[in-house]
Design a protein around this motif. Structure first.
Motif, PDB file in Angstrom:
ATOM      1  N   VAL A 248      -3.096  -8.344   6.953  1.00  0.00           N
ATOM      2  CA  VAL A 248      -2.923  -9.547   7.771  1.00  0.00           C
ATOM      3  C   VAL A 248      -1.440  -9.733   8.084  1.00  0.00           C
ATOM      4  O   VAL A 248      -0.591  -9.724   7.189  1.00  0.00           O
ATOM      5  N   THR A 249      -1.121  -9.909   9.359  1.00  0.00           N
ATOM      6  CA  THR A 249       0.269 -10.091   9.784  1.00  0.00           C
ATOM      7  C   THR A 249       0.570 -11.530  10.197  1.00  0.00           C
ATOM      8  O   THR A 249       1.739 -11.929  10.221  1.00  0.00           O
ATOM      9  N   GLU A 250      -0.454 -12.297  10.522  1.00  0.00           N
ATOM     10  CA  GLU A 250      -0.235 -13.689  10.924  1.00  0.00           C
ATOM     11  C   GLU A 250      -1.542 -14.470  10.801  1.00  0.00           C
ATOM     12  O   GLU A 250      -2.627 -13.940  11.057  1.00  0.00           O
ATOM     13  N   VAL A 251      -1.399 -15.721  10.382  1.00  0.00           N
ATOM     14  CA  VAL A 251      -2.549 -16.627  10.322  1.00  0.00           C
ATOM     15  C   VAL A 251      -2.343 -17.696  11.391  1.00  0.00           C
ATOM     16  O   VAL A 251      -1.319 -18.390  11.406  1.00  0.00           O
ATOM     17  N   GLU A 252      -3.307 -17.821  12.290  1.00  0.00           N
ATOM     18  CA  GLU A 252      -3.241 -18.810  13.353  1.00  0.00           C
ATOM     19  C   GLU A 252      -4.268 -19.909  13.114  1.00  0.00           C
ATOM     20  O   GLU A 252      -5.116 -19.796  12.228  1.00  0.00           O
ATOM     21  N   LYS A 253      -4.182 -20.955  13.912  1.00  0.00           N
ATOM     22  CA  LYS A 253      -5.090 -22.090  13.746  1.00  0.00           C
ATOM     23  C   LYS A 253      -6.536 -21.694  13.967  1.00  0.00           C
ATOM     24  O   LYS A 253      -7.446 -22.224  13.324  1.00  0.00           O
ATOM     25  N   ASP A 254      -6.755 -20.732  14.843  1.00  0.00           N
ATOM     26  CA  ASP A 254      -8.119 -20.357  15.188  1.00  0.00           C
ATOM     27  C   ASP A 254      -8.471 -18.925  14.805  1.00  0.00           C
ATOM     28  O   ASP A 254      -9.436 -18.361  15.328  1.00  0.00           O
ATOM     29  N   GLY A 255      -7.673 -18.320  13.908  1.00  0.00           N
ATOM     30  CA  GLY A 255      -8.016 -16.959  13.509  1.00  0.00           C
ATOM     31  C   GLY A 255      -6.906 -16.247  12.766  1.00  0.00           C
ATOM     32  O   GLY A 255      -5.875 -16.832  12.436  1.00  0.00           O
ATOM     33  N   VAL A 256      -7.145 -14.975  12.517  1.00  0.00           N
ATOM     34  CA  VAL A 256      -6.242 -14.148  11.727  1.00  0.00           C
ATOM     35  C   VAL A 256      -5.906 -12.886  12.517  1.00  0.00           C
ATOM     36  O   VAL A 256      -6.796 -12.236  13.081  1.00  0.00           O
ATOM     37  N   MET A 257      -4.617 -12.529  12.555  1.00  0.00           N
ATOM     38  CA  MET A 257      -4.173 -11.312  13.205  1.00  0.00           C
ATOM     39  C   MET A 257      -3.892 -10.235  12.152  1.00  0.00           C
ATOM     40  O   MET A 257      -3.339 -10.535  11.083  1.00  0.00           O
ATOM     41  N   THR A 258      -4.266  -8.996  12.433  1.00  0.00           N
ATOM     42  CA  THR A 258      -4.026  -7.897  11.503  1.00  0.00           C
ATOM     43  C   THR A 258      -3.052  -6.890  12.113  1.00  0.00           C
ATOM     44  O   THR A 258      -2.769  -6.910  13.308  1.00  0.00           O
ATOM     45  N   ALA A 259      -2.567  -5.988  11.247  1.00  0.00           N
ATOM     46  CA  ALA A 259      -1.580  -4.999  11.687  1.00  0.00           C
ATOM     47  C   ALA A 259      -2.140  -4.043  12.730  1.00  0.00           C
ATOM     48  O   ALA A 259      -1.389  -3.459  13.524  1.00  0.00           O
ATOM     49  N   SER A 260      -3.444  -3.863  12.773  1.00  0.00           N
ATOM     50  CA  SER A 260      -4.060  -2.961  13.754  1.00  0.00           C
ATOM     51  C   SER A 260      -4.197  -3.609  15.121  1.00  0.00           C
ATOM     52  O   SER A 260      -4.688  -2.974  16.064  1.00  0.00           O
ATOM     53  N   GLY A 261      -3.793  -4.901  15.247  1.00  0.00           N
ATOM     54  CA  GLY A 261      -3.905  -5.601  16.511  1.00  0.00           C
ATOM     55  C   GLY A 261      -5.192  -6.365  16.685  1.00  0.00           C
ATOM     56  O   GLY A 261      -5.416  -6.993  17.734  1.00  0.00           O
TER      57      GLY A 261
END
Length: 434
Positions: A248-261
């Motif tokens: 996981v590279t970032e946590v947003e209000k509506d979801g999670v972003m991962t290193a694979s995009g």
């Protein structure tokens, strides 16, 4: 009298205070004081069940003041935030009430022997958005917050006329250790039970999605691979998405972003990856600590730079002879350390040398609620590792909490407490609805 101060009323700290109070305190050989920021004690391995709504916090909370009176020690509420080793005092931050007014002013607590057992907290590794948008399960308050948000999310989705947004009723759990894996299974059960209580516009199989995200190649990296595979198969059988090798590279209000995009939609995000000791332990008045802020201790559990200060549980970095890593931060390790220190402090008061402590790994048990319990048992009698599952494993898992209650109250009260809770659960909903 000799002043023994224990900071932290978790599984190990409260057991130690109880045992020392029953021995040294009751006989007038030492003055035992327990310091904790909370009013009540809860067994931390159960926090995922409180978060999911399988258990009610109020039914399992133990008052520190009551335990102190029953077992001949004193309780002081507050959070340690510093130490003066020269004057032998613990520095305690002021305590505030729910309205933000000062309840207890800043103070100092003198000691002759200090035991630090403040546990650990989730390590988000500085991931952007983690503190703002993800909930950790370190405290009962956080478990209660997650449960409240989960119920509100279901009520909101059931009442709205518009179609569900992509992230609605989706939960992302970051970290597939024991907490993350057990939470996923509990949530699968409790969300379906919650929907059954009048939320008829929600179809759990269609509308709800649980995603477990792990950066390592497999889940449960601290347990044998066979146990990890069995847990993965069980979760996928419950329609839980298990994503491994995804950092996981970032946590947003509506979801999670991962290193694979990849973006994983989620209305609720739980951070259950990694631990670290509280920040105030880092370079605590010259005591040695590691990169996780844990206090480095010797095999006798006293700190490397001060024989009057002991550390135990998750906040201690303790060597494990014969292994390439330290003793793992588990409840069974904290229990064993509490028992050892309880035997060693009377020797210390008598001027006798301390004996080294040796960790015994009895294996791992994982509960998937009503679906299954699996684990691996280890010991000299087994001659290796024994894989267990089903009813036998479930009984062993439940017995771990009962053993903790036994350590705090004795056999009679543990038995009556067990019977009372069995009766109570038959007269209440299977899931906490508020």
């Amino acid at each position: 009298m000799h002043l023994i101060v224990i900071v932290g009323g978790g599984a190990g700290g409260l057991e130690l205070a109880t045992r020392l109070g029953d021995t040294l305190g009751r006989k007038g050989r030492a003055h035992v004081t327990l310091v904790d920021r909370a009013r009540t004690h809860l067994w931390k391995p159960l926090l995922h069940e409180f978060a999911a709504g399988s258990m009610d916090l109020d039914h399992h909370a133990l008052s520190y003041l009551a335990q102190a009176r029953w077992h001949h020690f004193r309780f002081q509420r507050g959070s340690m935030d510093g130490l003066d080793r020269r004057r032998r005092v613990v520095l305690v931050a002021p305590t505030f009430d729910e309205e933000g007014r000062e309840l207890i002013p800043r103070r100092e607590i003198p000691y002759d022997t200090l035991v630090i057992a403040v546990g650990s907290q989730t390590n988000d590794f500085g991931t952007p958005g983690a503190r703002e948008h993800a909930i950790s399960l370190d405290t009962p308050e956080q478990a209660e917050l997650f449960h409240r948000r989960m119920i509100n999310a279901c009520i909101r989705a059931n009442a709205q006329a518009a179609p569900l947004r992509p992230e609605q009723l989706k939960v992302a759990i970051i970290g597939a250790g024991a907490t993350g894996v057990e939470l996923a299974a509990e949530l699968h059960k409790t969300t379906r039970e919650l929907v059954a209580y009048g939320l008829d516009r929600i179809n759990p199989e269609r509308d709800m999605q649980l995603t477990l995200i792990e950066a390592a190649p497999r889940i449960l990296t601290a347990v044998p691979e066979r146990l990890s595979k069995a847990a993965t198969d069980l979760l996928r059988g419950l329609n839980v998405r298990v994503l491994t090798g995804e950092r996981v590279t970032e946590v947003e209000k509506d979801g999670v972003m991962t290193a694979s995009g990849r973006k994983i939609p989620a209305e609720l995000t739980v951070w259950a990856a990694g631990i670290q000791a509280p920040e105030f332990l880092k370079d605590l008045d010259g005591l040695e600590s590691n990169r996780l802020n844990q206090l480095v201790v010797k095999q006798t559990l006293d700190t490397t730079r001060d024989p009057d200060i002991f550390a135990m549980g998750d906040c201690a970095s303790c060597p494990w002879p014969g292994h390439d890593r330290n003793v793992p931060p588990t409840a069974q390790a904290a229990h064993q350390q509490a028992s050892h220190i309880a035997r060693m402090l009377p020797r210390r008061l008598a001027g006798k040398p301390l004996r080294p402590w040796g960790y015994r790994d009895f294996g791992s048990l994982l509960s998937f609620g009503e679906y299954s319990t699996i684990g691996s048992l280890m010991g000299a009698l087994l001659g290796g590792t024994l894989f267990v599952e089903g009813l036998f494993a479930r009984l062993m898992y439940v017995s771990l909490y009962r053993m903790h209650i036994y350590a705090l109250h004795g056999f009679a009260k543990m038995l009556f407490d067990t019977l009372a809770k069995l009766i109570t659960r038959r007269t209440e909903p299977r899931v906490k609805l508020h």
